[in-house]
Design a protein around this motif. Structure first.
Motif, PDB file in Angstrom:
ATOM      1  N   GLY A 100      -1.155   6.086   7.941  1.00  0.00           N
ATOM      2  CA  GLY A 100       0.068   5.115   7.809  1.00  0.00           C
ATOM      3  C   GLY A 100       1.287   5.478   8.874  1.00  0.00           C
ATOM      4  O   GLY A 100       1.276   6.737   9.173  1.00  0.00           O
ATOM      5  N   ILE A 101       1.731   4.447   9.255  1.00  0.00           N
ATOM      6  CA  ILE A 101       2.529   4.515  10.444  1.00  0.00           C
ATOM      7  C   ILE A 101       4.152   4.564   9.745  1.00  0.00           C
ATOM      8  O   ILE A 101       4.764   5.085  10.048  1.00  0.00           O
ATOM      9  CB  ILE A 101       2.523   3.487  11.533  1.00  0.00           C
ATOM     10  CG1 ILE A 101       1.183   3.661  12.225  1.00  0.00           C
ATOM     11  CG2 ILE A 101       3.508   3.352  12.637  1.00  0.00           C
ATOM     12  CD1 ILE A 101       0.667   2.436  13.069  1.00  0.00           C
ATOM     13  N   THR A 102       4.271   3.383   8.837  1.00  0.00           N
ATOM     14  CA  THR A 102       5.406   3.398   8.365  1.00  0.00           C
ATOM     15  C   THR A 102       5.375   3.446   6.632  1.00  0.00           C
ATOM     16  O   THR A 102       4.230   3.384   6.170  1.00  0.00           O
ATOM     17  CB  THR A 102       5.893   1.971   8.426  1.00  0.00           C
ATOM     18  OG1 THR A 102       4.992   1.042   7.726  1.00  0.00           O
ATOM     19  CG2 THR A 102       6.295   1.667   9.897  1.00  0.00           C
TER      20      THR A 102
ATOM     21  N   CYS B 212       0.831  -1.185  -0.147  1.00  0.00           N
ATOM     22  CA  CYS B 212       0.039   0.057  -0.201  1.00  0.00           C
ATOM     23  C   CYS B 212       0.987   1.331  -0.064  1.00  0.00           C
ATOM     24  O   CYS B 212       2.204   0.934   0.078  1.00  0.00           O
ATOM     25  CB  CYS B 212      -1.001  -0.041   1.023  1.00  0.00           C
ATOM     26  SG  CYS B 212       0.015   0.256   2.890  1.00  0.00           S
ATOM     27  N   PRO B 213       0.314   2.337  -0.030  1.00  0.00           N
ATOM     28  CA  PRO B 213       1.205   3.744  -0.278  1.00  0.00           C
ATOM     29  C   PRO B 213       1.783   4.090   1.080  1.00  0.00           C
ATOM     30  O   PRO B 213       2.929   4.476   1.363  1.00  0.00           O
ATOM     31  CB  PRO B 213       0.259   4.768  -0.554  1.00  0.00           C
ATOM     32  CG  PRO B 213      -0.991   4.258  -1.235  1.00  0.00           C
ATOM     33  CD  PRO B 213      -0.989   2.720  -0.632  1.00  0.00           C
ATOM     34  N   GLY B 214       1.190   3.486   2.370  1.00  0.00           N
ATOM     35  CA  GLY B 214       1.681   3.931   3.426  1.00  0.00           C
ATOM     36  C   GLY B 214       1.906   5.349   3.763  1.00  0.00           C
ATOM     37  O   GLY B 214       0.946   6.266   3.260  1.00  0.00           O
ATOM     38  N   THR B 215       2.903   6.090   4.507  1.00  0.00           N
ATOM     39  CA  THR B 215       3.068   7.187   4.709  1.00  0.00           C
ATOM     40  C   THR B 215       3.409   8.169   3.549  1.00  0.00           C
ATOM     41  O   THR B 215       3.296   9.365   3.922  1.00  0.00           O
ATOM     42  CB  THR B 215       4.318   7.437   5.877  1.00  0.00           C
ATOM     43  OG1 THR B 215       5.400   7.113   5.289  1.00  0.00           O
ATOM     44  CG2 THR B 215       3.689   6.714   7.335  1.00  0.00           C
TER      45      THR B 215
ATOM     46  N   PRO C  93       0.804   8.620  13.306  1.00  0.00           N
ATOM     47  CA  PRO C  93       0.021   9.946  13.097  1.00  0.00           C
ATOM     48  C   PRO C  93      -1.067  10.115  14.147  1.00  0.00           C
ATOM     49  O   PRO C  93      -1.920   9.240  14.503  1.00  0.00           O
ATOM     50  CB  PRO C  93      -0.335   9.766  11.540  1.00  0.00           C
ATOM     51  CG  PRO C  93      -0.620   8.148  11.485  1.00  0.00           C
ATOM     52  CD  PRO C  93       0.313   7.724  12.447  1.00  0.00           C
ATOM     53  N   LYS C  94      -1.402  11.363  14.327  1.00  0.00           N
ATOM     54  CA  LYS C  94      -2.679  11.769  15.213  1.00  0.00           C
ATOM     55  C   LYS C  94      -3.914  12.057  14.250  1.00  0.00           C
ATOM     56  O   LYS C  94      -4.955  12.147  14.817  1.00  0.00           O
ATOM     57  CB  LYS C  94      -2.179  12.919  16.122  1.00  0.00           C
ATOM     58  CG  LYS C  94      -1.295  12.556  16.878  1.00  0.00           C
ATOM     59  CD  LYS C  94      -0.997  13.848  18.218  1.00  0.00           C
ATOM     60  CE  LYS C  94       0.066  13.325  19.128  1.00  0.00           C
ATOM     61  NZ  LYS C  94       1.271  12.937  18.758  1.00  0.00           N
ATOM     62  N   ALA C  95      -3.558  12.311  12.948  1.00  0.00           N
ATOM     63  CA  ALA C  95      -4.691  12.495  12.302  1.00  0.00           C
ATOM     64  C   ALA C  95      -5.584  11.360  11.950  1.00  0.00           C
ATOM     65  O   ALA C  95      -5.063  10.279  12.083  1.00  0.00           O
ATOM     66  CB  ALA C  95      -4.301  12.830  10.862  1.00  0.00           C
TER      67      ALA C  95
END
Length: 698
Positions: free
Chosen positions: A406-408, A397-400, A553-555
């Motif tokens: 996304g975390i990584t 997946c695209p991740g961050t 992320p906090k979002a």
């Protein structure tokens, strides 16, 4: 009134096949975008709206990801040219083939999104219901239409089912999204066990039809689907979809979005009761009118089902071949899309297919053009392997890179693994799936080696890590064995150590899941022991990043965006009216009255919600009506229309005629919608009041 809606959704005009694209969708989106840009709609309302049109927020402010819905993975050749154009003119970076067979385009400015949709829609490409709490893209086998094992073209089935349900009010605001798939034979390349609903073509007693599985899903708690119908005829497939959607609406949790997928209904009731509820709902709905269904073209397979989807050049059932193009991580530049279009046109290819493992397939390639096509594909930077094991089996997946939750940086890490796997003997046939968080967009639960991003503290500091999973299989319904956690910057080395161990086990004929269980977490950790104590400060920096990792992320993501009750009630009131018509057409009087009552309740709840009055699902209708009569929503226009419905319902019970009741109900629903959309009245202050206001401000 509602005649046009009913005609579109299986009412009077039974000959109309719902198109994937309606330009009225574009008009609706433009108006909503204008409301948002003018500040007339808040962000929550617009988010709920735009998701149904495939426009999804990125982690980067002001730009959107646009998801293009590709039912059945079917890509007419001219679409490649259109995708190249809009990606070049409106987006940034490569286009992305997803594990749902969609295309995603990134960094689209919100203000230009409507212009982008206009070009897509004018060329027959839809984004409708590609995101949000909707019936998402209907996926299918990668080789559908060409495979010598198929009983039917699963892609064509998926596309027709998509047309059966697109824009239907029942599936616009479900408790959560639903993911469906179709497979053309028992190989089940569509991976039914991991879907909310899966159809597998079969033959029973000389009749061709489908097995049906329901209730599956991955994410934080993977649950495999169960068989709910051993056989169903093709003309009943839309009814199966309806039964699934209605069970979802009735039993899923609208309050807590984290547990609102259909799989939690299966978990709550257990397989036996879930199956019984499904079959009961299906039988209740059978015989009710659906959108038109075109008979499928069935055929006799020339080969038996196999363990996995073939790759490379695959001989089709009609003398032509399918050419499976290996696209690393499913990423194509605008130029490559244009070039692929030219290759397809030159080869006389009218249709391509996207795949669940982020590849693209050219269908109908004549034998004398295969060598030319393969050479041309390689010349633009892709590959056509002679065997599936000749190229890395890596998806991500695209991740961050773009995802809010996304975390990584799973995509950068996926690139690294893919590069290192090329030519590596130990990587042959070992699938690696990477997700940037636990949500499994990279399908990490169903890979030989799966990794999902997470945060873990080292000496009190957050550092990016990957949780390992082993031996999952989507078609067999097997979830990977959970293994150790490794630092993200060491994860590629961990993958190499594990590939070596897995290849050795496979030489002895052992399945990856069985091997991992035999090792246990301690044994798997022992394989990774050479990585202990290395990495240094690099462990605090993720792949593809230069800055130190700050933690998750906090979002909030938009996968489970909140529903706006007014639009939700509007759609379900329309759905109730449609069901009133459908039941009346079949002479089902009690069911028709029940549908009318449901429509009335939702229209009343719509009026109450417009005044901030909260109602709950499951409340008795009389309690809702009493609250309405005593609320600010009971203005004369609304109250008169409501009273007319109640009076005509009573009259219908006496006379046995429902036409006047139906018209009164349609008028009440229209009235509720009209009052909801009226602009707030302008309050003109008296001179004395205005003076008081000015004094207070001063």
């Amino acid at each position: 009134m509602k005649d046009a809606v009913n005609a579109d959704l299986g009412g009077a005009n039974v000959d109309v096949i719902e198109p994937l694209v309606r330009m009225s969708d574009l008009k609706e989106y433009r108006q909503a975008l204008q409301h948002r840009l003018a500040g007339e709609w808040d962000d929550e309302k617009f988010t709920s709206f735009r998701l149904r049109f495939g426009v999804y927020g990125q982690k980067q402010p002001g730009v959107q990801m646009v998801r293009i819905k590709i039912p059945g993975g079917i890509v007419p050749t001219p679409w490649l040219k259109t995708l190249a154009r809009v990606n070049r003119d409106f987006a940034q970076g490569p286009a992305h083939i997803t594990t749902r067979q969609d295309f995603q385009l990134y960094y689209v400015p919100l203000g230009r999104s409507a212009d982008m949709l206009e070009i897509l829609y004018e060329n027959g490409i839809t984004t409708r219901e590609a995101c949000g709490n909707t019936l998402r893209n209907m996926s299918a086998c990668s080789l559908a239409g060409a495979c010598p094992r198929e009983l039917v073209d699963a892609g064509a089935v998926a596309e027709q089912l998509s047309r059966s349900w697109i824009r239907h009010p029942l599936v616009q605001h479900m408790p959560r999204k639903m993911k469906f798939t179709v497979s053309g034979c028992a190989t089940d390349c569509g991976a039914s066990p991991i879907h909310d609903l899966g159809f597998i073509a079969t033959e029973q007693g000389g009749r061709k039809g489908f097995r049906v599985l329901a209730g599956g899903g991955l994410g934080g708690l993977p649950i495999m689907a169960v068989e709910v119908l051993s056989f169903v005829a093709e003309e009943d497939l839309p009814t199966v979809v309806e039964a699934t959607a209605r069970l979802h609406g009735r039993y899923s949790n609208r309050r807590d979005r984290a547990v609102a997928r259909l799989k939690f209904v299966l978990k709550r009731f257990g397989a036996e009761k879930f199956t019984a509820l499904f079959q009961e709902e299906f039988e209740r709905l059978k015989g009710l009118q659906q959108r038109p269904w075109q008979p499928l073209a069935w055929r006799k397979p020339s080969e038996a089902p196999v363990a996995r989807t073939p790759s490379g050049v695959v001989a089709g059932h009609d003398g032509t071949s399918a050419v499976v193009v290996y696209v690393p991580l499913g990423l194509l530049s605008s130029d490559q899309l244009d070039q692929l279009h030219e290759i397809a046109v030159a080869a006389g290819v009218s249709q391509l297919r996207t795949t669940r493992d982020q590849k693209i397939v050219l269908l109908g390639v004549a034998p004398d053009r295969i060598a030319t096509v393969v050479a041309a594909v390689k010349a633009i930077g892709f590959d056509v392997p002679a065997h599936a094991d000749d190229v890395p089996d890596v998806i991500s997946c695209p991740g961050t890179t773009t995802c809010r939750i996304g975390i990584t940086n799973s995509q950068s890490f996926g690139h690294q693994v893919e590069r290192e796997a090329r030519g590596a003997v130990s990587a042959r046939g070992v699938s690696v799936h990477v997700s940037g968080c636990q949500n499994s967009c990279g399908l990490h639960h169903v890979a030989d080696i799966g990794l999902h991003g997470m945060a873990k503290k080292i000496d009190g500091r957050p550092a990016p890590h990957y949780q390992l999973h082993f031996g999952g299989d989507a078609t067999k319904g097997v979830v990977g064995f959970e293994g150790p956690v490794v630092p993200a910057r060491l994860a590629n080395q961990a993958v190499k150590l594990l590939q070596d161990a897995i290849i050795s086990a496979r030489r002895d004929g052992e399945e990856v899941r069985a091997w991992a269980e035999r090792q246990g977490k301690e044994g798997l950790s022992a394989i990774l022991r050479p990585l202990d104590g290395i990495g240094g400060d690099d462990r605090f920096v993720d792949w593809g990043d230069a800055d130190v990792f700050l933690g998750p992320p906090k979002a909030k993501g938009e996968c489970a965006a909140p529903q706006i009750s007014t639009t939700y009630y509007t759609d379900l009131a329309d759905d109730g009216l449609i069901n009133l018509d459908r039941n009346l057409a079949r002479g089902r009087w009690p069911e028709a009255l029940k549908a009318g009552d449901e429509a009335t309740v939702y229209a009343v709840r719509l009026l109450l919600a417009s005044k901030g009055v909260v109602t709950e699902d499951g409340e008795e209708s009389e309690a809702v009506y009493a609250r309405f009569r005593s609320s600010p929503a009971a203005i004369p226009e609304a109250l008169n229309a409501f009273d007319a419905v109640q009076a005509e319902r009573t009259g219908a019970l006496v006379t046995g005629e429902a036409e006047s009741y139906r018209e009164a109900l349609a008028y009440f629903i229209d009235t509720a919608g009209h009052l909801l959309n009226q602009p707030a009245p302008v309050v003109v202050a008296e001179v004395g009041d205005l003076a008081s206001i000015l004094i207070e401000v001063a």
